[in-house]
Design a protein around this motif. Structure first.
Motif, PDB file in Angstrom:
ATOM      1  N   PRO A 181      90.272 -79.641 -49.248  1.00  0.00           N
ATOM      2  CA  PRO A 181      89.998 -79.154 -50.608  1.00  0.00           C
ATOM      3  C   PRO A 181      88.836 -79.866 -51.295  1.00  0.00           C
ATOM      4  O   PRO A 181      88.656 -79.730 -52.512  1.00  0.00           O
ATOM      5  CB  PRO A 181      91.312 -79.459 -51.339  1.00  0.00           C
ATOM      6  CG  PRO A 181      91.844 -80.677 -50.673  1.00  0.00           C
ATOM      7  CD  PRO A 181      91.347 -80.654 -49.238  1.00  0.00           C
ATOM      8  N   ALA A 182      88.019 -80.622 -50.550  1.00  0.00           N
ATOM      9  CA  ALA A 182      87.014 -81.480 -51.177  1.00  0.00           C
ATOM     10  C   ALA A 182      85.930 -80.696 -51.915  1.00  0.00           C
ATOM     11  O   ALA A 182      85.297 -81.221 -52.820  1.00  0.00           O
ATOM     12  CB  ALA A 182      86.370 -82.385 -50.124  1.00  0.00           C
ATOM     13  N   ALA A 183      85.709 -79.429 -51.529  1.00  0.00           N
ATOM     14  CA  ALA A 183      84.705 -78.622 -52.225  1.00  0.00           C
ATOM     15  C   ALA A 183      85.240 -78.015 -53.511  1.00  0.00           C
ATOM     16  O   ALA A 183      84.475 -77.407 -54.268  1.00  0.00           O
ATOM     17  CB  ALA A 183      84.197 -77.513 -51.304  1.00  0.00           C
ATOM     18  N   ALA A 184      86.538 -78.180 -53.777  1.00  0.00           N
ATOM     19  CA  ALA A 184      87.132 -77.544 -54.961  1.00  0.00           C
ATOM     20  C   ALA A 184      86.565 -78.106 -56.254  1.00  0.00           C
ATOM     21  O   ALA A 184      86.408 -77.373 -57.236  1.00  0.00           O
ATOM     22  CB  ALA A 184      88.652 -77.715 -54.938  1.00  0.00           C
ATOM     23  N   THR A 185      86.248 -79.395 -56.276  1.00  0.00           N
ATOM     24  CA  THR A 185      85.702 -79.979 -57.505  1.00  0.00           C
ATOM     25  C   THR A 185      84.402 -79.293 -57.901  1.00  0.00           C
ATOM     26  O   THR A 185      84.219 -78.879 -59.049  1.00  0.00           O
ATOM     27  CB  THR A 185      85.467 -81.490 -57.321  1.00  0.00           C
ATOM     28  OG1 THR A 185      86.718 -82.138 -57.131  1.00  0.00           O
ATOM     29  CG2 THR A 185      84.787 -82.079 -58.542  1.00  0.00           C
ATOM     30  N   GLY A 186      83.477 -79.157 -56.958  1.00  0.00           N
ATOM     31  CA  GLY A 186      82.220 -78.486 -57.252  1.00  0.00           C
ATOM     32  C   GLY A 186      82.412 -77.018 -57.582  1.00  0.00           C
ATOM     33  O   GLY A 186      81.776 -76.494 -58.509  1.00  0.00           O
ATOM     34  N   GLY A 187      83.296 -76.346 -56.842  1.00  0.00           N
ATOM     35  CA  GLY A 187      83.535 -74.934 -57.101  1.00  0.00           C
ATOM     36  C   GLY A 187      84.148 -74.689 -58.465  1.00  0.00           C
ATOM     37  O   GLY A 187      83.732 -73.779 -59.203  1.00  0.00           O
ATOM     38  N   ARG A 227      84.010 -76.666 -61.080  1.00  0.00           N
ATOM     39  CA  ARG A 227      83.034 -77.004 -62.133  1.00  0.00           C
ATOM     40  C   ARG A 227      82.053 -75.853 -62.332  1.00  0.00           C
ATOM     41  O   ARG A 227      81.674 -75.530 -63.469  1.00  0.00           O
ATOM     42  CB  ARG A 227      82.301 -78.284 -61.759  1.00  0.00           C
ATOM     43  CG  ARG A 227      81.324 -78.770 -62.831  1.00  0.00           C
ATOM     44  CD  ARG A 227      80.741 -80.112 -62.457  1.00  0.00           C
ATOM     45  NE  ARG A 227      81.779 -81.131 -62.422  1.00  0.00           N
ATOM     46  CZ  ARG A 227      81.798 -82.151 -61.569  1.00  0.00           C
ATOM     47  NH1 ARG A 227      80.846 -82.277 -60.666  1.00  0.00           N
ATOM     48  NH2 ARG A 227      82.780 -83.036 -61.607  1.00  0.00           N
ATOM     49  N   THR A 228      81.637 -75.224 -61.244  1.00  0.00           N
ATOM     50  CA  THR A 228      80.726 -74.090 -61.356  1.00  0.00           C
ATOM     51  C   THR A 228      81.403 -72.915 -62.039  1.00  0.00           C
ATOM     52  O   THR A 228      80.807 -72.234 -62.886  1.00  0.00           O
ATOM     53  CB  THR A 228      80.226 -73.672 -59.962  1.00  0.00           C
ATOM     54  OG1 THR A 228      79.673 -74.810 -59.304  1.00  0.00           O
ATOM     55  CG2 THR A 228      79.164 -72.600 -60.060  1.00  0.00           C
ATOM     56  N   ARG A 231      84.144 -64.942 -58.507  1.00  0.00           N
ATOM     57  CA  ARG A 231      82.856 -65.442 -58.039  1.00  0.00           C
ATOM     58  C   ARG A 231      82.095 -66.008 -59.222  1.00  0.00           C
ATOM     59  O   ARG A 231      82.510 -65.900 -60.356  1.00  0.00           O
ATOM     60  CB  ARG A 231      82.035 -64.322 -57.396  1.00  0.00           C
ATOM     61  CG  ARG A 231      81.892 -63.092 -58.277  1.00  0.00           C
ATOM     62  CD  ARG A 231      80.884 -62.119 -57.741  1.00  0.00           C
ATOM     63  NE  ARG A 231      79.554 -62.721 -57.727  1.00  0.00           N
ATOM     64  CZ  ARG A 231      78.569 -62.328 -56.930  1.00  0.00           C
ATOM     65  NH1 ARG A 231      78.761 -61.354 -56.068  1.00  0.00           N
ATOM     66  NH2 ARG A 231      77.391 -62.904 -56.975  1.00  0.00           N
ATOM     67  N   TRP A 232      80.984 -66.663 -58.930  1.00  0.00           N
ATOM     68  CA  TRP A 232      80.087 -67.079 -60.003  1.00  0.00           C
ATOM     69  C   TRP A 232      78.741 -66.399 -59.817  1.00  0.00           C
ATOM     70  O   TRP A 232      78.587 -65.548 -58.943  1.00  0.00           O
ATOM     71  CB  TRP A 232      79.927 -68.597 -60.051  1.00  0.00           C
ATOM     72  CG  TRP A 232      79.599 -69.258 -58.745  1.00  0.00           C
ATOM     73  CD1 TRP A 232      78.404 -69.248 -58.101  1.00  0.00           C
ATOM     74  CD2 TRP A 232      80.484 -70.032 -57.934  1.00  0.00           C
ATOM     75  NE1 TRP A 232      78.481 -69.968 -56.930  1.00  0.00           N
ATOM     76  CE2 TRP A 232      79.744 -70.462 -56.804  1.00  0.00           C
ATOM     77  CE3 TRP A 232      81.823 -70.420 -58.048  1.00  0.00           C
ATOM     78  CZ2 TRP A 232      80.294 -71.254 -55.807  1.00  0.00           C
ATOM     79  CZ3 TRP A 232      82.369 -71.207 -57.064  1.00  0.00           C
ATOM     80  CH2 TRP A 232      81.623 -71.614 -55.959  1.00  0.00           C
ATOM     81  N   GLY A 233      77.754 -66.781 -60.644  1.00  0.00           N
ATOM     82  CA  GLY A 233      76.457 -66.101 -60.683  1.00  0.00           C
ATOM     83  C   GLY A 233      75.851 -65.843 -59.331  1.00  0.00           C
ATOM     84  O   GLY A 233      76.034 -66.596 -58.381  1.00  0.00           O
ATOM     85  N   ALA A 234      75.120 -64.788 -59.230  1.00  0.00           N
ATOM     86  CA  ALA A 234      74.559 -64.356 -57.951  1.00  0.00           C
ATOM     87  C   ALA A 234      73.614 -65.394 -57.381  1.00  0.00           C
ATOM     88  O   ALA A 234      72.898 -66.078 -58.087  1.00  0.00           O
ATOM     89  CB  ALA A 234      73.806 -63.040 -58.127  1.00  0.00           C
ATOM     90  N   PRO A 283      70.859 -71.996 -59.826  1.00  0.00           N
ATOM     91  CA  PRO A 283      72.281 -71.685 -60.049  1.00  0.00           C
ATOM     92  C   PRO A 283      73.076 -71.518 -58.763  1.00  0.00           C
ATOM     93  O   PRO A 283      74.217 -71.980 -58.674  1.00  0.00           O
ATOM     94  CB  PRO A 283      72.224 -70.378 -60.859  1.00  0.00           C
ATOM     95  CG  PRO A 283      70.916 -70.448 -61.572  1.00  0.00           C
ATOM     96  CD  PRO A 283      69.964 -71.121 -60.624  1.00  0.00           C
ATOM     97  N   GLY A 284      72.493 -70.869 -57.755  1.00  0.00           N
ATOM     98  CA  GLY A 284      73.238 -70.624 -56.525  1.00  0.00           C
ATOM     99  C   GLY A 284      73.540 -71.866 -55.720  1.00  0.00           C
ATOM    100  O   GLY A 284      74.393 -71.836 -54.826  1.00  0.00           O
ATOM    101  N   ALA A 285      72.852 -72.983 -56.013  1.00  0.00           N
ATOM    102  CA  ALA A 285      73.069 -74.229 -55.274  1.00  0.00           C
ATOM    103  C   ALA A 285      73.922 -75.229 -56.043  1.00  0.00           C
ATOM    104  O   ALA A 285      74.185 -76.322 -55.538  1.00  0.00           O
ATOM    105  CB  ALA A 285      71.727 -74.871 -54.930  1.00  0.00           C
ATOM    106  N   LEU A 286      74.365 -74.860 -57.249  1.00  0.00           N
ATOM    107  CA  LEU A 286      75.078 -75.833 -58.083  1.00  0.00           C
ATOM    108  C   LEU A 286      76.404 -76.257 -57.472  1.00  0.00           C
ATOM    109  O   LEU A 286      76.752 -77.444 -57.500  1.00  0.00           O
ATOM    110  CB  LEU A 286      75.307 -75.257 -59.485  1.00  0.00           C
ATOM    111  CG  LEU A 286      74.154 -75.425 -60.467  1.00  0.00           C
ATOM    112  CD1 LEU A 286      74.458 -74.718 -61.775  1.00  0.00           C
ATOM    113  CD2 LEU A 286      73.866 -76.896 -60.708  1.00  0.00           C
ATOM    114  N   ALA A 287      77.167 -75.321 -56.938  1.00  0.00           N
ATOM    115  CA  ALA A 287      78.471 -75.683 -56.361  1.00  0.00           C
ATOM    116  C   ALA A 287      78.288 -76.677 -55.219  1.00  0.00           C
ATOM    117  O   ALA A 287      79.012 -77.673 -55.120  1.00  0.00           O
ATOM    118  CB  ALA A 287      79.203 -74.433 -55.874  1.00  0.00           C
ATOM    119  N   ALA A 288      77.303 -76.428 -54.359  1.00  0.00           N
ATOM    120  CA  ALA A 288      77.022 -77.365 -53.270  1.00  0.00           C
ATOM    121  C   ALA A 288      76.534 -78.695 -53.819  1.00  0.00           C
ATOM    122  O   ALA A 288      76.915 -79.763 -53.334  1.00  0.00           O
ATOM    123  CB  ALA A 288      75.983 -76.768 -52.322  1.00  0.00           C
ATOM    124  N   GLY A 289      75.692 -78.643 -54.854  1.00  0.00           N
ATOM    125  CA  GLY A 289      75.188 -79.876 -55.455  1.00  0.00           C
ATOM    126  C   GLY A 289      76.303 -80.714 -56.071  1.00  0.00           C
ATOM    127  O   GLY A 289      76.331 -81.946 -55.914  1.00  0.00           O
TER     128      GLY A 289
END
Length: 418
Positions: free
Chosen positions: A113-119, A121-122, A188-191, A329-335
């Motif tokens: 679940p480690a990507a959940a924080t970024g997801g 937040r986005t 989903r979030w922004g395209a 915007p599309g890279a924010l979750a990964a960032g």
């Protein structure tokens, strides 16, 4: 600037979902220690299991965060949280399993679940107007501070008062709750482009993320100070002749200070560039932690830690806002996920340094050495951000695209926060 735009039913739903996803993260390290402390070599085994959990987080956050896609966000986050639920459930159901099995469950519980924080937040930034993103991130920080303030007491009370496995079973229930909550939030979030970087013609996602390295360095330094305070505080109190039982209330005070700092930060716009604000807040946090290392009285240590927590939360907020400036915007979750991993790495690195120094030096000396390390990291991060800003300005002045420098132009999604 007010919190009016942040008060909505959807944000409340997000908050409930986020608590379910983050409470297990805050509970896990201490819960793992309590799970095995009565076994032979229990405390050492507990430390190993906690390390496996953190390694899962550090490895899972960037790898899974980079695979998040806006159009499949809900499903990807739900799968990660569901697998994490299985990891926590395995720890709670099979507490007497072989250490290797427990370490495997811990690694999965931390990594999946480690990507959940970024997801999450986005997703939160999608629920509020662009002008209120700073307030939304402040609310997130307040929520996180509350979770970290409550978790240690909850783990200790359940493990000692009911059974050692109960905190981990509760963590599984909470994480399953967060999976259900995702279906009440946007799917989903922004395209973004096919590569997730916000545009099909842009540079590769990895290159975009690497271009933001100074932001990650200072983010790691910020959490490193928090880890330094948490891990060395009991030994410091013993050095001062103060009961180690005070470590819990003192750390709770630091967490409460963090919530207060996040609230105050979101009340208004602040002058200066984000990197300058960050450096000032980090310098203040470093001074507070250093004072806690040299002040002999309990009350003085408490005041220093509360003030340090207040400033540290503001520093982390500037880092998240800085990511919105330098990433599309599309890279924010990964960032955000990479930031999560960097912060965890900073926490682990400072803790390891302090642990090694405690063998040969006094706790106060170990803390001061850690403060010096974080100050150096902050300086490197500030220099990197300033250098990148000059390069972007030169590229814009010559008519070249800023993205060719390994990042994107400043100002993306950061209205009202400069």
């Amino acid at each position: 600037m007010t919190y009016r735009d942040v008060v909505s039913r959807q944000v409340l739903t997000w908050a409930c979902t986020a608590i379910g996803a983050r409470m297990p993260v805050a509970m896990a390290p201490l819960a793992l220690v309590f799970l095995v402390r009565e076994r032979p070599g229990g405390y050492s085994l507990g430390a190993i299991l906690a390390a496996a959990y953190v390694l899962g987080e550090i490895g899972g956050a960037p790898v899974l965060g980079m695979r998040l896609r806006p159009e499949r966000a809900r499903v990807q986050l739900a799968v990660g949280l569901a697998v994490g639920t299985v990891g926590f459930l395995g720890l709670g159901v099979f507490p007497g399993a072989h250490p290797v099995v427990l370490a495997g469950f811990a690694f999965v519980a931390g990594g999946a679940p480690a990507a959940a924080t970024g997801g999450l937040r986005t997703l939160l930034s999608e629920l509020v107007p662009a002008r209120s993103v700073a307030q939304a991130l402040s609310v997130e920080s307040i929520l996180t501070a509350g979770v970290w303030a409550v978790s240690p007491a909850a783990v200790a009370g359940l493990a000692l008062g009911v059974a050692p496995r109960v905190p981990l079973l509760l963590a599984a229930v909470l994480m399953a709750w967060s999976v259900a909550g995702l279906w009440l939030l946007p799917a989903r979030w922004g395209a973004g482009g096919a590569d997730g970087s916000g545009g099909g013609e842009g540079p590769p996602l990895l290159r975009v993320l690497v271009g933001a390295w100074p932001v990650y360095i200072v983010g790691a330094a910020s959490l490193a100070l928090l880890g330094l305070s948490e891990l060395v505080l009991p030994a410091l109190l013993e050095q001062r002749g103060i009961g180690v039982g005070w470590s819990g209330p003192l750390l709770t005070g630091m967490a409460v200070g963090g919530g207060l700092g996040a609230f105050v930060y979101g009340l208004r716009g602040w002058p200066g560039l984000l990197r300058t604000r960050s450096a000032v807040l980090m310098a203040g946090t470093s001074v507070c932690v250093a004072l806690a290392a040299v002040i002999p009285a309990t009350a003085g240590i408490a005041v220093a830690l509360v003030m340090g927590g207040t400033l540290q939360s503001g520093a982390m907020l500037t880092r998240n806002l800085s990511l919105r400036e330098v990433l599309p915007p599309g890279a924010l979750a990964a960032g955000y996920s990479v930031m999560y991993a960097a912060a965890g790495a900073g926490y682990a690195a400072t803790g390891s340094l302090a642990g090694a120094l405690l063998r040969v030096a006094a706790p106060s000396t170990a803390i001061l050495a850690g403060v010096c390390l974080t100050v150096a990291m902050t300086g490197v991060g500030w220099w990197g951000e300033a250098r990148r800003a000059r390069r972007v300005a030169c590229a814009e002045g010559s008519g070249e695209g800023a993205v060719e420098l390994g990042g994107v132009g400043a100002g993306v999604g950061a209205e009202g926060v400069k």
